[in-house]
Design a protein around this motif. Structure first.
Motif, PDB file in Angstrom:
ATOM      1  N   LYS A   1     -36.069  26.714  18.576  1.00 22.67           N
ATOM      2  CA  LYS A   1     -36.585  25.512  19.234  1.00 22.67           C
ATOM      3  C   LYS A   1     -37.172  25.891  20.589  1.00 22.67           C
ATOM      4  N   SER A   2     -38.288  25.253  20.956  1.00 26.03           N
ATOM      5  CA  SER A   2     -38.809  25.457  22.304  1.00 26.03           C
ATOM      6  C   SER A   2     -38.031  24.542  23.240  1.00 26.03           C
ATOM      7  N   GLN A   3     -37.599  25.086  24.363  1.00 24.69           N
ATOM      8  CA  GLN A   3     -36.741  24.355  25.293  1.00 24.69           C
ATOM      9  C   GLN A   3     -37.549  23.824  26.476  1.00 24.69           C
ATOM     10  N   LEU A   4     -37.349  22.553  26.790  1.00 17.84           N
ATOM     11  CA  LEU A   4     -37.963  21.946  27.962  1.00 17.84           C
ATOM     12  C   LEU A   4     -37.124  22.221  29.208  1.00 17.84           C
ATOM     13  N   PHE A   5     -35.791  22.137  29.043  1.00 18.06           N
ATOM     14  CA  PHE A   5     -34.869  22.347  30.158  1.00 18.06           C
ATOM     15  C   PHE A   5     -34.097  23.649  29.965  1.00 18.06           C
ATOM     16  N   THR A   6     -33.777  24.308  31.071  1.00 19.08           N
ATOM     17  CA  THR A   6     -32.994  25.543  31.008  1.00 19.08           C
ATOM     18  C   THR A   6     -31.562  25.213  30.584  1.00 19.08           C
ATOM     19  N   PRO A   7     -30.806  26.213  30.136  1.00 18.95           N
ATOM     20  CA  PRO A   7     -29.399  25.958  29.803  1.00 18.95           C
ATOM     21  C   PRO A   7     -28.617  25.339  30.965  1.00 18.95           C
ATOM     22  N   ASP A   8     -28.820  25.811  32.180  1.00 15.70           N
ATOM     23  CA  ASP A   8     -28.107  25.249  33.333  1.00 15.70           C
ATOM     24  C   ASP A   8     -28.495  23.795  33.593  1.00 15.70           C
ATOM     25  N   GLU A   9     -29.770  23.478  33.420  1.00 17.80           N
ATOM     26  CA  GLU A   9     -30.216  22.087  33.598  1.00 17.80           C
ATOM     27  C   GLU A   9     -29.596  21.188  32.533  1.00 17.80           C
ATOM     28  N   ARG A  10     -29.538  21.663  31.290  1.00 14.94           N
ATOM     29  CA  ARG A  10     -28.946  20.869  30.216  1.00 14.94           C
ATOM     30  C   ARG A  10     -27.452  20.657  30.454  1.00 14.94           C
ATOM     31  N   LEU A  11     -26.762  21.701  30.918  1.00 16.40           N
ATOM     32  CA  LEU A  11     -25.342  21.553  31.254  1.00 16.40           C
ATOM     33  C   LEU A  11     -25.161  20.502  32.339  1.00 16.40           C
ATOM     34  N   ASP A  12     -25.987  20.562  33.381  1.00 16.67           N
ATOM     35  CA  ASP A  12     -25.892  19.598  34.475  1.00 16.67           C
ATOM     36  C   ASP A  12     -26.158  18.175  33.987  1.00 16.67           C
ATOM     37  N   LEU A  13     -27.203  17.982  33.181  1.00 22.83           N
ATOM     38  CA  LEU A  13     -27.517  16.644  32.674  1.00 22.83           C
ATOM     39  C   LEU A  13     -26.378  16.105  31.816  1.00 22.83           C
ATOM     40  N   LEU A  14     -25.792  16.953  30.988  1.00 27.94           N
ATOM     41  CA  LEU A  14     -24.661  16.513  30.160  1.00 27.94           C
ATOM     42  C   LEU A  14     -23.445  16.178  31.003  1.00 27.94           C
ATOM     43  N   ARG A  15     -23.144  17.011  31.980  1.00 27.76           N
ATOM     44  CA  ARG A  15     -21.978  16.723  32.849  1.00 27.76           C
ATOM     45  C   ARG A  15     -22.173  15.401  33.575  1.00 27.76           C
ATOM     46  N   ARG A  16     -23.392  15.115  33.981  1.00 30.73           N
ATOM     47  CA  ARG A  16     -23.674  13.865  34.683  1.00 30.73           C
ATOM     48  C   ARG A  16     -23.719  12.672  33.735  1.00 30.73           C
ATOM     49  N   THR A  17     -23.856  12.941  32.438  1.00 30.32           N
ATOM     50  CA  THR A  17     -23.983  11.881  31.438  1.00 30.32           C
ATOM     51  C   THR A  17     -22.672  11.581  30.725  1.00 30.32           C
ATOM     52  N   VAL A  18     -21.954  12.620  30.282  1.00 29.16           N
ATOM     53  CA  VAL A  18     -20.718  12.409  29.505  1.00 29.16           C
ATOM     54  C   VAL A  18     -19.481  12.962  30.201  1.00 29.16           C
ATOM     55  N   GLY A  19     -19.662  13.618  31.326  1.00 30.51           N
ATOM     56  CA  GLY A  19     -18.551  14.274  32.011  1.00 30.51           C
ATOM     57  C   GLY A  19     -17.455  13.346  32.499  1.00 30.51           C
ATOM     58  N   GLU A  20     -17.757  12.072  32.649  1.00 34.10           N
ATOM     59  CA  GLU A  20     -16.765  11.109  33.125  1.00 34.10           C
ATOM     60  C   GLU A  20     -15.969  10.459  31.996  1.00 34.10           C
ATOM     61  N   ILE A  21     -16.303  10.758  30.763  1.00 37.40           N
ATOM     62  CA  ILE A  21     -15.572  10.198  29.629  1.00 37.40           C
ATOM     63  C   ILE A  21     -14.233  10.923  29.531  1.00 37.40           C
ATOM     64  N   ASP A  22     -13.144  10.168  29.445  1.00 36.62           N
ATOM     65  CA  ASP A  22     -11.815  10.769  29.346  1.00 36.62           C
ATOM     66  C   ASP A  22     -11.738  11.718  28.157  1.00 36.62           C
ATOM     67  N   GLY A  23     -11.199  12.904  28.410  1.00 32.00           N
ATOM     68  CA  GLY A  23     -10.997  13.875  27.347  1.00 32.00           C
ATOM     69  C   GLY A  23     -12.225  14.680  26.982  1.00 32.00           C
ATOM     70  N   VAL A  24     -13.297  14.571  27.769  1.00 31.48           N
ATOM     71  CA  VAL A  24     -14.537  15.286  27.464  1.00 31.48           C
ATOM     72  C   VAL A  24     -14.816  16.317  28.558  1.00 31.48           C
ATOM     73  N   ARG A  25     -15.186  17.522  28.124  1.00 34.22           N
ATOM     74  CA  ARG A  25     -15.681  18.530  29.058  1.00 34.22           C
ATOM     75  C   ARG A  25     -16.932  19.155  28.469  1.00 34.22           C
ATOM     76  N   VAL A  26     -17.755  19.711  29.323  1.00 38.92           N
ATOM     77  CA  VAL A  26     -19.032  20.292  28.917  1.00 38.92           C
ATOM     78  C   VAL A  26     -19.009  21.784  29.233  1.00 38.92           C
ATOM     79  N   GLU A  27     -19.367  22.599  28.248  1.00 40.79           N
ATOM     80  CA  GLU A  27     -19.393  24.056  28.398  1.00 40.79           C
ATOM     81  C   GLU A  27     -20.637  24.610  27.736  1.00 40.79           C
ATOM     82  N   GLY A  28     -21.061  25.764  28.182  1.00 40.24           N
ATOM     83  CA  GLY A  28     -22.134  26.487  27.523  1.00 40.24           C
ATOM     84  C   GLY A  28     -21.547  27.540  26.594  1.00 40.24           C
TER      85      GLY A  28
END
Length: 158
Positions: free
Chosen positions: A43-70
């Motif tokens: 797949k061609s990527q629009l966002f870097t892995p670090d950017e995707r991690l940051d967007l996910l942490r800001r999007t789902v990181g506050e849900i209880d029991g959820v963590r984001v990892e690469g």
């Protein structure tokens, strides 16, 4: 008491409200959900892995029991290292099932890792990261399909 830890893997380029819905539903079913961001070389990527991690942490990181990892390499190897007992994937339809079924069988064959397939909420059944990028690149409105932080990132990037 045994903690049931599952993974919701993907490239999340970008994360959509369909992804968020699957993560929320998985968090309601299991003790811990690890949203694992991988890189798919096909797949061609629009966002870097670090950017995707940051967007996910800001999007789902506050849900209880959820963590984001690469992660990199084989998902099953990473899951064994993390104590993950199952993969959770959202299914939009038969095409997704046809794609996910062989992977589920291979994961089970390699390490015994189970896969749980959650039917997508009908509101998100047509949404994919690829389609969101295509519409956004063409100047279309994707605000109802992605979290606000992702919309801002898309607008800045495109």
């Amino acid at each position: 008491m045994t903690v049931v830890r599952v993974v919701c893997p993907g490239s999340f380029d970008p994360v959509t409200l369909g992804h968020v819905d699957v993560v929320r539903r998985a968090a309601a079913l299991f003790d811990e959900v690890v949203v694992a961001v991988g890189t798919n070389p096909s797949k061609s990527q629009l966002f870097t892995p670090d950017e995707r991690l940051d967007l996910l942490r800001r999007t789902v990181g506050e849900i209880d029991g959820v963590r984001v990892e690469g992660f990199s390499g084989l998902l099953v190897t990473w899951c064994a290292e993390q104590g993950v007992t199952a993969v959770v994937k959202g299914l939009r339809g038969a095409k997704d099932y046809d794609y996910e079924e062989p992977m589920a069988h291979m994961n089970a064959h390699l390490t015994g890792l189970d896969t749980v397939l959650l039917p997508t909420d009908p509101r998100w059944s047509f949404v994919s990261s690829s389609l969101v990028k295509e519409v956004a690149r063409g100047g279309g409105d994707v605000s109802a399909l992605v979290p606000p932080v992702v919309l801002d990132a898309l607008r800045a990037r495109l």
